[in-house]
Design a protein around this motif. Structure first.
Motif, PDB file in Angstrom:
ATOM      1  N   SER A 173       0.825  -1.204   0.000  1.00  0.00           N
ATOM      2  CA  SER A 173       0.000   0.000   0.000  1.00  0.00           C
ATOM      3  C   SER A 173       0.863   1.259   0.000  1.00  0.00           C
ATOM      4  O   SER A 173       2.065   1.211   0.280  1.00  0.00           O
ATOM      5  CB  SER A 173      -0.926   0.005   1.222  1.00  0.00           C
ATOM      6  OG  SER A 173      -0.161   0.013   2.419  1.00  0.00           O
ATOM      7  N   LYS A 174       0.249   2.379  -0.296  1.00  0.00           N
ATOM      8  CA  LYS A 174       0.957   3.658  -0.302  1.00  0.00           C
ATOM      9  C   LYS A 174       1.430   4.005   1.110  1.00  0.00           C
ATOM     10  O   LYS A 174       0.683   3.874   2.073  1.00  0.00           O
ATOM     11  CB  LYS A 174       0.045   4.774  -0.805  1.00  0.00           C
ATOM     12  CG  LYS A 174      -0.336   4.667  -2.268  1.00  0.00           C
ATOM     13  CD  LYS A 174      -1.222   5.827  -2.670  1.00  0.00           C
ATOM     14  CE  LYS A 174      -1.612   5.750  -4.134  1.00  0.00           C
ATOM     15  NZ  LYS A 174      -2.492   6.871  -4.535  1.00  0.00           N
TER      16      LYS A 174
ATOM     17  N   ARG B  12       2.241   6.537   4.010  1.00  0.00           N
ATOM     18  CA  ARG B  12       1.786   7.880   4.391  1.00  0.00           C
ATOM     19  C   ARG B  12       2.581   8.450   5.564  1.00  0.00           C
ATOM     20  O   ARG B  12       2.173   9.439   6.170  1.00  0.00           O
ATOM     21  CB  ARG B  12       0.297   7.843   4.723  1.00  0.00           C
ATOM     22  CG  ARG B  12      -0.564   7.506   3.515  1.00  0.00           C
ATOM     23  CD  ARG B  12      -2.007   7.303   3.896  1.00  0.00           C
ATOM     24  NE  ARG B  12      -2.847   7.120   2.725  1.00  0.00           N
ATOM     25  CZ  ARG B  12      -3.034   5.991   2.080  1.00  0.00           C
ATOM     26  NH1 ARG B  12      -2.391   4.897   2.486  1.00  0.00           N
ATOM     27  NH2 ARG B  12      -3.826   5.907   1.041  1.00  0.00           N
TER      28      ARG B  12
ATOM     29  N   ASN C 138       2.379   1.525   3.656  1.00  0.00           N
ATOM     30  CA  ASN C 138       3.638   0.860   3.309  1.00  0.00           C
ATOM     31  C   ASN C 138       3.674  -0.570   3.848  1.00  0.00           C
ATOM     32  O   ASN C 138       4.684  -1.038   4.351  1.00  0.00           O
ATOM     33  CB  ASN C 138       4.835   1.656   3.826  1.00  0.00           C
ATOM     34  CG  ASN C 138       6.133   1.240   3.149  1.00  0.00           C
ATOM     35  OD1 ASN C 138       6.134   0.845   1.990  1.00  0.00           O
ATOM     36  ND2 ASN C 138       7.235   1.330   3.868  1.00  0.00           N
TER      37      ASN C 138
ATOM     38  N   ALA D  88       0.460   2.510  -5.417  1.00  0.00           N
ATOM     39  CA  ALA D  88       0.469   3.541  -6.445  1.00  0.00           C
ATOM     40  C   ALA D  88       0.731   2.913  -7.808  1.00  0.00           C
ATOM     41  O   ALA D  88       0.950   1.703  -7.929  1.00  0.00           O
ATOM     42  CB  ALA D  88       1.538   4.582  -6.117  1.00  0.00           C
TER      43      ALA D  88
ATOM     44  N   THR E 251       3.436  -0.091  -8.824  1.00  0.00           N
ATOM     45  CA  THR E 251       3.672  -1.009  -7.709  1.00  0.00           C
ATOM     46  C   THR E 251       3.675  -2.454  -8.190  1.00  0.00           C
ATOM     47  O   THR E 251       2.830  -2.853  -8.987  1.00  0.00           O
ATOM     48  CB  THR E 251       2.587  -0.828  -6.632  1.00  0.00           C
ATOM     49  OG1 THR E 251       2.589   0.524  -6.180  1.00  0.00           O
ATOM     50  CG2 THR E 251       2.837  -1.749  -5.449  1.00  0.00           C
TER      51      THR E 251
END
Length: 233
Positions: free
Chosen positions: A131-132, A134, A184, A213, A216
């Motif tokens: 995952s992204k 943050r 992340n 994103a 990825t």
């Protein structure tokens, strides 16, 4: 488990005569090369090692072995990683992942697996990706806390508030939601339907969203928890 390594390209929508407009994630799945396939005697399963995306030409690689191969831009590998491909007689790839398979008789070192060889339209798959990230986030963003009043005079806005009791137990309970690193992480989305396959471009369109994103790396494999139509049938 049958599967491929891929890369998320983004999201779009697909129009179907039966279901209308469907939101889909576009994944560039493969082609992946079979690096090795061997049985783990201790754990009693067969693991298939696949390579994805050619790596940059290593400094220590013997160019006489692969005269036909041209250098590509990308990540360089270290000697242990390059040694795996040198032993197999293959060009180094920057991404390697393992898949569990039923038998090693179906796969040989050097075989190229494409999206049309593994998946079919209408099947259910599990997609795993990162995952992204943050960064360090508070409890309102990270855990959806409500927060305090926004009115004048309030001294409590975005703080976590009380995080435990007094003398008993006299400590913070493990797992209590607190500020910290958000995102992340590797996340698996289960039972996504394969809406469309475009073999000439190695594209796989799955229904719904996939974490991460654009660009990825993703791992697409047969679903673990079957709901509806089973994989390969």
């Amino acid at each position: 488990m049958k599967g491929l390594i891929g890369k998320k390209l983004g999201m779009t929508h697909f129009f179907s005569e039966e279901k209308g407009q469907i939101p889909v994630t576009v994944i560039e799945a493969g082609p992946c090369v079979v690096v090795s396939c061997k049985k783990e005697q201790a754990k009693n399963y067969t693991k298939l090692l696949l390579g994805f995306q050619k790596a940059k030409y290593p400094y220590h690689w013997d160019k006489q072995k692969l005269e036909s191969e041209e250098p590509v831009k990308g990540k360089r590998l270290n000697k242990p990683q390059t040694g795996i491909f040198s032993k197999a007689g293959l060009y180094p790839h920057s991404v390697m992942l393992e898949f569990r398979v039923d038998s090693k008789d179906k796969y040989k070192t050097g075989d190229v697996l494409k999206v049309e060889d593994i998946f079919k339209e209408g099947l259910k798959v599990d997609v795993r990706s990162k995952s992204k990230g943050r960064g360090f986030s508070g409890v309102i963003k990270r855990h959806n806390f409500h927060g305090g009043k926004k009115s004048h005079g309030s001294m409590f806005h975005r703080a976590p508030g009380s995080i435990g009791q007094g003398t008993t137990p006299g400590r913070v309970i493990k797992g209590h939601p607190l500020p910290g690193q958000y995102g992340n992480k590797n996340i698996t989305i289960q039972n996504l339907e394969v809406v469309k396959i475009i073999p000439e471009k190695n594209l796989l369109l799955v229904k719904g969203a996939v974490p991460g994103a654009k660009g990825t790396l993703v791992k697409v494999q047969e679903t673990v928890k079957f709901r509806g139509r089973e994989f390969g049938k």
